[in-house]
Write a protein that holds these residues in place. Structure first.
Motif: not given
Length: 759
Positions: A71, A355, A357, A362-364, A376, A384, A387, A398
């Motif tokens: 981040t 990507l 979410v 969780d962001v993958s 991941s 969210s 994105a 995001i």
């Protein structure tokens, strides 16, 4: 005489004289220097090989690395309060864009959220209800209004440089179709779902309203030859959603297919050339039992659909022709991610990745071609809402439901690579089934790279196999005759001539094979096969004649010179075979053997094929195998041969049962060295194969080898790119091939030496 004088006995030499001592010291010094030089050379070779190994490994290892995300900033959504309908970033990921439901378009710095420019979309008398983009890599957007109209606009950035060379960007909006929104829905109904696609000759806008309306506006572009401006003519069509609630509208880049997913998890596919009827019988079910559809997006290029559901699963779908040559939507692969629903999918702009979410924060990161989950990680505690990825996929924006924007930095260099994409069949877009394909580049950014090394490795082994099939029997049998049966005078002429063949540059052999031999074989293909059949028959017939010839005639030829008599026999048989090529082709193959092979037998024929490579590369490998094998056979101790003959064995029995076993380690070494050269050969296969990376053992089709592929593509690859590193991986595989072959050869040679060394 002094007492210290040493009396030397008559006839006894003194080895302690100063001269002999000095000679011994010089000799010992030379021995030590030679031993040190040899040891240094051997160690240097080992060090050089290890350095090559580790350098190749150094270039290859980054391919297997995972992505990293951190981040970089978090701030309140810039601009007026309201629902965010779209987010975007420019090329450098320095400026972000936010479209708000009141019609505001806010440009801001991604590093801190500070506002740079604010625009308002024209004609937005009511609020903006939905925004759709043309494609992941496009800056064209369409905004749907509450009164049923749609405005097409484009966000652009102009670069500036000051006197110190510092760069800055000025964002602005463009309206390619004018600033007057298009009327798509009737009765002033708000646009709920929107699909947009722009093409060279036209555009398409699909919109659905809250009352169930589903309209399609087809726009045709005409250039005014006086002003050069684009004039639009619109044609609206009403589509039937059968009472279902639409959940997204997607149009393919060719303006052929309109995909209409519904909240029920079903999907209709309309052919825009015939929009009155779906292309498929009945609706396609996108969901497995118990799952709900949450999000649908186009992958880069508009061929594949990414479908997210409530179970945390993302699946990839695209159209495939079935056995009746009709299109059917197929699920190609699935990506699993936890148990939370997928709430946002952001496709990459230049690669087949995306990507995702989920509701758990969780962001993958995934890549579809490699079928690989690159990363991941949990990032957010709140749900969210939206994105988006930067054009270079090195950053993401995001927005969470608390109204904050999170700016993420991404390091994801080589997501296209996995063991399955390199060595297994992959189902690529626009292909009817999984295949092994090598195709590293194309003319557009929507291209799906195909980095399968399997056809290259197969081509390498195929070329080596056909070359060794020709070279090994000729070289080994020639070495047997030369070393054991041929007269010394003839041997002194033949052996240097064959070894001189190795001095021919392989580029010359490849040039001749590609430009002369390949067309010649194509023209005289029946004659080539006749030559293969008639040559052994002619040699056996002449051998029978010579064996039964009068002794007076046979004794005219010195012992061991008999083989020279076969030269005119082979020349005559060759001339006869090639002379019969045209009559044989007319008699048995309808005048065209190539067409007969392709049409009647279903065997494709390429002019530059494995037969040409086998002949040319076999010619290059023969001297190596012959020289080493002949030396090994000739070096067999004479007492073994004489003892065998003295015990009553014939020369042939002596050769097969005594000489060959004793010389087998050397013969095997020669064959393996020849194989190593065939595997690593570059110029011949580069110029004589056609460089077609296919997996087919057909001797009449070409191939592409690892070495030829490296030679062709390395100069064009970008340093540090995935393509560049995969070429190094190909070199590493070639290195392992030769290393394994040589290791196995050495182990077998040592076993043979231990077994027959006591003879």
């Amino acid at each position: 005489m002094s007492d210290n004088t040493v009396q030397q006995s008559p006839g006894k030499l003194d080895f302690n004289t100063p001269t002999l001592k000095r000679q011994r010291r010089v000799r010992n010094l030379k021995d030590r220097l030679a031993a040190g030089t040899i040891a240094t050379g051997g160690i240097s070779v080992i060090v050089a090989v290890l350095m090559i190994f580790f350098y190749l490994l150094y270039e290859v290892v980054p391919l297997m690395g995972s992505a990293e995300v951190e981040t970089a900033a978090a701030y309140d959504a810039p601009g007026p309060d309201g629902e965010t309908l779209w987010l975007a970033m420019e090329e450098q990921a320095e400026i972000g864009m936010r479209v708000v439901d009141d019609g505001s378009v806010v440009f801001f710095r991604t590093a801190d959220g500070s506002i740079l420019q604010t625009y308002r979309l024209p004609g937005a008398q009511g609020r903006v209800t939905v925004v759709a983009n043309e494609d992941a890599a496009s800056r064209w957007l369409a905004a749907g209004y509450a009164d049923g109209r749609v405005l097409v606009f484009k966000h652009s950035y102009k670069a500036h440089f000051d006197e110190n060379g510092h760069r800055s960007f000025t964002p602005y909006l463009e309206f390619p179709f004018g600033q007057v929104p298009l009327t798509v829905l009737d009765r002033g109904e708000p646009v709920v779902e929107l699909g947009f696609r722009n093409a060279e000759e036209g555009a398409a806008v699909a919109a659905s309203g809250a009352d169930g309306q589903l309209k399609l506006a087809l726009l045709e572009k005409e250039e005014n030859f006086m002003t050069g401006e684009i004039e639009l003519s619109s044609r609206r069509l009403a589509l039937d959603a059968n009472g279902s609630t639409v959940h997204g509208l997607l149009i393919d880049p060719d303006l052929r297919w309109l995909f209409i997913p519904y909240r029920s998890g079903k999907m209709d596919i309309f052919d825009l050339r015939n929009p009155s009827s779906p292309v498929l019988n009945g609706r396609v079910d996108l969901m497995e039992s118990g799952a709900r559809l949450t999000v649908v997006e186009h992958l880069l290029g508009g061929i594949s659909l990414l479908v997210g559901d409530s179970t945390g699963r993302v699946s990839q779908w695209f159209l495939v022709r079935d056995d009746q040559n009709e299109y059917a939507l197929r699920k190609v692969r699935t990506f699993e991610k936890g148990d939370s629903a997928i709430v946002a999918i952001a496709p990459e702009h230049r690669r087949k990745g995306f990507l995702a979410v989920n509701a758990g924060g969780d962001v993958s990161l995934y890549n579809t071609t490699a079928h690989r989950s690159v990363l991941s990680e949990p990032f957010f505690e709140r749900n969210s809402l939206f994105a988006v990825l930067a054009p270079r996929a090195n950053a993401a924006l995001i927005q969470t439901d608390e109204g904050k924007l999170h700016f993420l930095r991404i390091d994801n260099e080589h997501p296209e690579v996995s063991l399955s994409s390199l060595w297994s069949e992959v189902w690529y877009e626009n292909y009817q089934e999984p295949e092994y394909i090598w195709q590293s580049s194309a003319a557009n950014n929507d291209f799906e790279p195909k980095f399968s090394l399997a056809p290259l490795a197969f081509g390498t082994l195929k070329a080596a196999f056909y070359a060794m099939l020709l070279a090994t029997p000729l070289a080994v049998c020639g070495a047997m005759y030369t070393a054991f049966f041929m007269g010394p005078g003839l041997r002194r002429k033949v052996k240097p001539m064959i070894e001189l063949m190795e001095a021919l540059p392989t580029v010359i052999l490849g040039f001749l094979a590609g430009l002369w031999l390949a067309p010649f074989i194509e023209r005289a293909l029946p004659g080539i096969f006749a030559l293969l059949l008639l040559t052994p028959i002619g040699i056996l017939a002449f051998g029978y004649f010579w064996q039964n010839a009068p002794a007076r005639l046979r004794f005219l030829v010195p012992e061991g010179w008999d083989a020279a008599l076969l030269i005119p026999v082979i020349l005559i048989v060759g001339w006869l075979s090639l002379s019969l090529s045209v009559p044989l082709e007319a008699l048995f193959f309808g005048g065209d053997m190539r067409s007969w092979l392709s049409n009647d037998l279903g065997i494709p024929y390429d002019q530059r094929n494995a037969l040409v490579v086998g002949i040319a590369m076999g010619f290059a490998v023969i001297p190596t195998i012959f020289s080493i094998s002949e030396d090994a056979l000739f070096s067999v101790p004479r007492h073994l041969v004489q003892g065998s003959l003295a015990l009553g064995a014939t020369p042939w029995q002596t050769l097969v049962r005594v000489v060959l076993p004793t010389a087998s380690p050397g013969i095997f070494s020669g064959v393996m060295i020849g194989l190593g050269r065939a595997v690593g050969e570059t110029m011949i296969v580069l110029m004589a194969t056609g460089n077609t990376p296919i997996m087919d053992a057909n001797i009449f089709e070409g191939m592409r080898t690892l070495s030829a592929n490296i030679a062709v593509e390395m100069p064009e690859s970008e340093v540090g790119s995935t393509h560049y590193r995969i070429l190094f991986l190909a070199a590493f595989v070639l290195f392992l091939f030769t290393f394994v072959f040589n290791t196995v050869a050495e182990l077998i040679r040592q076993r043979l030496r231990a077994k027959y060394g006591s003879l």
